[in-house]
Write a protein that holds these residues in place. Structure first.
Motif, PDB file in Angstrom:
ATOM      1  N   GLU A 182      93.905 105.131  15.508  1.00 26.36           N
ATOM      2  CA  GLU A 182      94.521 105.724  16.559  1.00 26.36           C
ATOM      3  C   GLU A 182      93.748 105.946  17.746  1.00 26.36           C
ATOM      4  OE1 GLU A 182      94.332 106.656  13.318  1.00 26.36           O
ATOM      5  OE2 GLU A 182      96.245 107.872  13.011  1.00 26.36           O
ATOM      6  N   GLY A 183      92.740 106.732  17.662  1.00 28.34           N
ATOM      7  CA  GLY A 183      91.601 107.114  18.712  1.00 28.34           C
ATOM      8  C   GLY A 183      90.961 105.821  19.475  1.00 28.34           C
ATOM      9  N   TRP A 184      91.077 104.552  18.664  1.00 25.98           N
ATOM     10  CA  TRP A 184      90.673 103.335  19.273  1.00 25.98           C
ATOM     11  C   TRP A 184      91.634 102.883  20.226  1.00 25.98           C
ATOM     12  CZ3 TRP A 184      86.222 101.035  19.409  1.00 25.98           C
ATOM     13  CH2 TRP A 184      86.291  99.624  19.753  1.00 25.98           C
ATOM     14  N   LEU A 185      92.984 103.047  19.886  1.00 19.31           N
ATOM     15  CA  LEU A 185      93.954 102.346  20.648  1.00 19.31           C
ATOM     16  C   LEU A 185      94.261 103.445  21.842  1.00 19.31           C
ATOM     17  CD1 LEU A 185      96.887 101.457  17.897  1.00 19.31           C
ATOM     18  CD2 LEU A 185      95.359 100.059  19.106  1.00 19.31           C
ATOM     19  N   ARG A 186      94.103 104.633  21.648  1.00 10.99           N
ATOM     20  CA  ARG A 186      94.450 105.494  22.532  1.00 10.99           C
ATOM     21  C   ARG A 186      93.386 105.263  23.974  1.00 10.99           C
ATOM     22  NH1 ARG A 186      95.904 109.241  19.689  1.00 10.99           N
ATOM     23  NH2 ARG A 186      94.045 109.780  18.886  1.00 10.99           N
ATOM     24  N   LEU A 187      92.067 104.539  23.638  1.00 17.58           N
ATOM     25  CA  LEU A 187      91.199 104.151  24.681  1.00 17.58           C
ATOM     26  C   LEU A 187      91.600 103.198  25.503  1.00 17.58           C
ATOM     27  CD1 LEU A 187      87.662 104.256  22.806  1.00 17.58           C
ATOM     28  CD2 LEU A 187      88.517 106.156  24.602  1.00 17.58           C
ATOM     29  N   GLY A 188      92.510 102.450  24.706  1.00 20.72           N
ATOM     30  CA  GLY A 188      92.937 100.960  25.415  1.00 20.72           C
ATOM     31  C   GLY A 188      92.079 100.369  25.099  1.00 20.72           C
ATOM     32  N   ALA A 189      91.031 100.213  24.010  1.00 22.60           N
ATOM     33  CA  ALA A 189      89.923  99.502  23.706  1.00 22.60           C
ATOM     34  C   ALA A 189      90.607  98.185  23.049  1.00 22.60           C
ATOM     35  CB  ALA A 189      89.234  99.994  22.702  1.00 22.60           C
ATOM     36  N   THR A 190      89.678  97.216  22.941  1.00 16.18           N
ATOM     37  CA  THR A 190      90.008  95.805  22.353  1.00 16.18           C
ATOM     38  C   THR A 190      90.893  95.750  21.246  1.00 16.18           C
ATOM     39  OG1 THR A 190      88.223  94.885  23.567  1.00 16.18           O
ATOM     40  CG2 THR A 190      89.117  93.406  22.204  1.00 16.18           C
ATOM     41  N   ALA A 191      91.844  95.391  20.898  1.00 16.61           N
ATOM     42  CA  ALA A 191      92.383  95.293  19.536  1.00 16.61           C
ATOM     43  C   ALA A 191      92.924  93.624  19.235  1.00 16.61           C
ATOM     44  CB  ALA A 191      93.755  96.127  19.421  1.00 16.61           C
ATOM     45  N   GLU A 192      92.723  93.312  18.226  1.00 23.05           N
ATOM     46  CA  GLU A 192      93.221  91.982  17.955  1.00 23.05           C
ATOM     47  C   GLU A 192      94.402  91.940  16.620  1.00 23.05           C
ATOM     48  OE1 GLU A 192      88.975  89.445  18.315  1.00 23.05           O
ATOM     49  OE2 GLU A 192      89.841  89.831  16.409  1.00 23.05           O
ATOM     50  N   LYS A 193      95.139  90.923  16.730  1.00 18.38           N
ATOM     51  CA  LYS A 193      96.018  91.048  15.362  1.00 18.38           C
ATOM     52  C   LYS A 193      95.537  89.361  14.708  1.00 18.38           C
ATOM     53  CE  LYS A 193     100.194  89.836  17.893  1.00 18.38           C
ATOM     54  NZ  LYS A 193     101.527  90.426  18.110  1.00 18.38           N
ATOM     55  N   GLY A 194      96.120  89.562  13.518  1.00 17.66           N
ATOM     56  CA  GLY A 194      95.895  88.269  12.760  1.00 17.66           C
ATOM     57  C   GLY A 194      94.996  88.407  11.711  1.00 17.66           C
ATOM     58  N   ASP A 195      94.698  87.183  11.006  1.00 15.85           N
ATOM     59  CA  ASP A 195      93.885  87.313   9.627  1.00 15.85           C
ATOM     60  C   ASP A 195      92.311  87.402   9.826  1.00 15.85           C
ATOM     61  OD1 ASP A 195      95.499  86.680   7.647  1.00 15.85           O
ATOM     62  OD2 ASP A 195      96.008  84.815   8.621  1.00 15.85           O
ATOM     63  N   ASP A 196      91.645  87.913   8.852  1.00 19.94           N
ATOM     64  CA  ASP A 196      90.200  88.089   8.701  1.00 19.94           C
ATOM     65  C   ASP A 196      89.678  86.585   8.535  1.00 19.94           C
ATOM     66  OD1 ASP A 196      87.698  88.168   7.913  1.00 19.94           O
ATOM     67  OD2 ASP A 196      87.885  90.253   7.128  1.00 19.94           O
ATOM     68  N   PRO A 197      88.961  86.087   9.451  1.00 19.55           N
ATOM     69  CA  PRO A 197      88.514  84.721   9.174  1.00 19.55           C
ATOM     70  C   PRO A 197      87.651  84.412   7.972  1.00 19.55           C
ATOM     71  CG  PRO A 197      87.635  85.380  11.094  1.00 19.55           C
ATOM     72  CD  PRO A 197      88.501  86.518  10.688  1.00 19.55           C
ATOM     73  N   THR A 198      87.096  85.547   7.389  1.00 19.66           N
ATOM     74  CA  THR A 198      85.957  85.352   6.433  1.00 19.66           C
ATOM     75  C   THR A 198      86.861  85.598   4.981  1.00 19.66           C
ATOM     76  OG1 THR A 198      85.622  87.779   6.322  1.00 19.66           O
ATOM     77  CG2 THR A 198      84.285  86.427   7.874  1.00 19.66           C
ATOM     78  N   ILE A 199      88.217  85.889   5.215  1.00 15.36           N
ATOM     79  CA  ILE A 199      88.938  85.895   3.705  1.00 15.36           C
ATOM     80  C   ILE A 199      89.964  84.760   3.709  1.00 15.36           C
ATOM     81  CG2 ILE A 199      90.397  87.375   2.421  1.00 15.36           C
ATOM     82  CD1 ILE A 199      89.803  89.668   4.117  1.00 15.36           C
ATOM     83  N   GLU A 200      89.993  84.385   2.578  1.00 15.69           N
ATOM     84  CA  GLU A 200      91.291  83.236   2.315  1.00 15.69           C
ATOM     85  C   GLU A 200      92.593  84.124   2.106  1.00 15.69           C
ATOM     86  OE1 GLU A 200      90.815  80.513  -1.256  1.00 15.69           O
ATOM     87  OE2 GLU A 200      88.763  80.423  -0.935  1.00 15.69           O
ATOM     88  N   ALA A 201      93.617  83.642   2.941  1.00 11.80           N
ATOM     89  CA  ALA A 201      94.672  84.436   2.873  1.00 11.80           C
ATOM     90  C   ALA A 201      95.294  84.597   1.464  1.00 11.80           C
ATOM     91  CB  ALA A 201      95.719  83.713   3.591  1.00 11.80           C
ATOM     92  N   PRO A 202      95.175  85.871   1.154  1.00  7.94           N
ATOM     93  CA  PRO A 202      95.816  86.135  -0.198  1.00  7.94           C
ATOM     94  C   PRO A 202      97.253  85.702  -0.176  1.00  7.94           C
ATOM     95  CG  PRO A 202      95.483  88.222   1.021  1.00  7.94           C
ATOM     96  CD  PRO A 202      95.103  87.094   2.044  1.00  7.94           C
ATOM     97  N   GLU A 203      97.445  85.712  -1.536  1.00  9.43           N
ATOM     98  CA  GLU A 203      98.863  84.677  -2.214  1.00  9.43           C
ATOM     99  C   GLU A 203     100.047  85.409  -1.429  1.00  9.43           C
ATOM    100  OE1 GLU A 203     100.141  83.712  -6.276  1.00  9.43           O
ATOM    101  OE2 GLU A 203      98.014  83.568  -6.517  1.00  9.43           O
ATOM    102  N   GLY A 204     100.969  84.854  -0.899  1.00  3.44           N
ATOM    103  CA  GLY A 204     102.044  85.173  -0.500  1.00  3.44           C
ATOM    104  C   GLY A 204     101.986  85.589   1.242  1.00  3.44           C
ATOM    105  N   ILE A 205     100.907  85.410   1.658  1.00  2.00           N
ATOM    106  CA  ILE A 205     100.692  85.816   2.952  1.00  2.00           C
ATOM    107  C   ILE A 205     100.312  84.423   3.664  1.00  2.00           C
ATOM    108  CG2 ILE A 205      99.248  86.809   4.817  1.00  2.00           C
ATOM    109  CD1 ILE A 205      98.898  89.033   2.737  1.00  2.00           C
ATOM    110  N   GLU A 206     100.997  84.148   4.987  1.00  7.91           N
ATOM    111  CA  GLU A 206     100.969  82.625   5.404  1.00  7.91           C
ATOM    112  C   GLU A 206      99.571  83.279   6.528  1.00  7.91           C
ATOM    113  OE1 GLU A 206     103.793  80.158   8.000  1.00  7.91           O
ATOM    114  OE2 GLU A 206     104.591  81.245   6.358  1.00  7.91           O
ATOM    115  N   ALA A 207      98.715  82.108   6.645  1.00  7.83           N
ATOM    116  CA  ALA A 207      97.580  82.152   7.411  1.00  7.83           C
ATOM    117  C   ALA A 207      98.275  82.005   8.946  1.00  7.83           C
ATOM    118  CB  ALA A 207      96.591  81.420   7.165  1.00  7.83           C
TER     119      ALA A 207
END
Lengths: 168, 189
Positions: free
Chosen positions: B148-173
């Motif tokens: 929350e504090g990070w977002l309030r700064l207006g700092a960089t946020a990304e969405k999406g998968d962690d590239p170092t993890i294989e997508a767990p079952e049931g989650i579409e990469a």
């Protein structure tokens, strides 16, 4: 509307309103007076108060709830207690609405300071809050009603028999 | 409802008296407490249940800009995918064991480590912090005002998968696992 206002202003109705509000506020205060640190943390999640004021707020507010709640139940300084309770409810409503509008997903910290046990902040809490504000209004304007100690004290001071109109 | 100004003034006077009484009871009972609540200290730091140094979003943003820290996101993977600090690794405490192969060498190095999650639900981040400490990772810091504090700064946020993890079952990469830029966070003002 006028009929509803007259009904709420009836001394017996005010007895019910002040007992209900008083008990709600006493119950709400118990966990918070014992766990000011956890309550301060819950308050900080709302991001409404400046950081420097959070701990003082978290220390004092539960005691205001307790003192005003007891005053309402016994009917001492009923109007003042209703002013305090109404003021707190307005502050809570502002905090609730502002966190809903900003999309902050938190427990309200209303009755319990234990994370995960509290009710999630949502408009149902705002409605509950507004209903309690409506309940406080007749008490602020007209006093505690039936069986309020205020009237007996006033009656004793003026030497007249008890009764809410006797001293006015 | 008829009422008079005098009565209202008296009601406010009574209210002020009750308020003063409450304040005396509040500060008095606090002073008598075994561990009184300091009036100015950050309650989130005092209530933290793990012995780890803390860092605030403002300092974390400086560390982020310097590029010499790795960020570990303690929240659930689904939550991570909806938005996280740019380049952060998703490490819910329970997954730490399976993530150690990838992250172990990074954590053992000189790079600073910052763990974070929701400030308003610190238990998950505390669990990860404890796991790190028991795995011998020293020098990690706890982002006390959280995502929350990070977002309030207006700092960089990304969405999406962690590239170092294989997508767990049931989650579409998401597309090739690359993080996409998130919409401006709602909380930033």
């Amino acid at each position: 509307m006028r009929a509803a206002a007259a009904l709420l202003a009836h001394p017996h109705a005010r007895l019910v309103l002040r007992i209900v509000l008083g008990v709600v506020f006493i119950v709400a205060s118990l966990d918070k007076t014992r766990h000011p640190l956890e309550f301060a943390r819950a308050v900080s999640y709302y991001h409404v108060l400046p950081d420097e004021t959070i701990n003082v707020f978290a220390l004092v507010v539960p005691w205001v709830e307790l003192v005003a709640g007891v005053a309402l139940v016994v009917g001492v300084a009923s109007r003042g207690a209703a002013v305090l309770v109404g003021g707190l409810l307005v502050v809570f409503a502002i905090a609730l609405v502002s966190s809903i509008v900003r999309g902050i997903d938190i427990s309200c910290g209303c009755f319990s300071t234990t994370p995960g046990e509290g009710h999630k902040v949502g408009y149902d809490l705002v409605v509950r809050d507004i209903l309690m504000i409506v309940a406080a209004v007749p008490l602020v304007l007209r006093g505690g009603g039936t069986l309020a100690l205020d009237d007996r004290l006033r009656a004793r001071r003026s030497g007249a028999p008890g009764g809410e109109r006797s001293a006015s | 409802m008829p009422h008079d100004g005098n009565g209202l003034r008296r009601a406010i006077g009574e209210g002020a008296l009750l308020l003063a009484l409450s304040a005396v009871a509040a500060f008095g009972s606090n002073a008598l407490r075994k561990e009184p609540l300091p009036l100015l200290a950050d309650a989130r730091v005092l209530a933290l249940e793990v012995d780890m140094p803390v860092i605030y979003a403002r300092e974390a943003a400086a560390a982020f800009d310097a590029g010499d820290h790795i960020f570990l996101d303690a929240r659930e993977y689904e939550t991570y995918r909806m938005g996280h600090i740019g380049g952060a690794f998703s490490v819910p405490a329970e997954d730490f064991g399976s993530r150690y192969e990838t992250l172990g060498p990074l954590l053992a190095g000189e790079t600073g480590v910052i763990v974070y999650g929701w400030a308003s639900a610190p238990a998950a981040t505390e669990r990860l912090a404890k796991t790190l400490l028991s795995a011998g990772v020293t020098g990690a810091r706890f982002l006390i005002d959280g995502y929350e504090g990070w977002l309030r700064l207006g700092a960089t946020a990304e969405k999406g998968d962690d590239p170092t993890i294989e997508a767990p079952e049931g989650i579409e990469a998401t597309d090739d696992g690359a993080a996409e830029e998130a919409a401006p966070p709602e909380e930033a003002s």
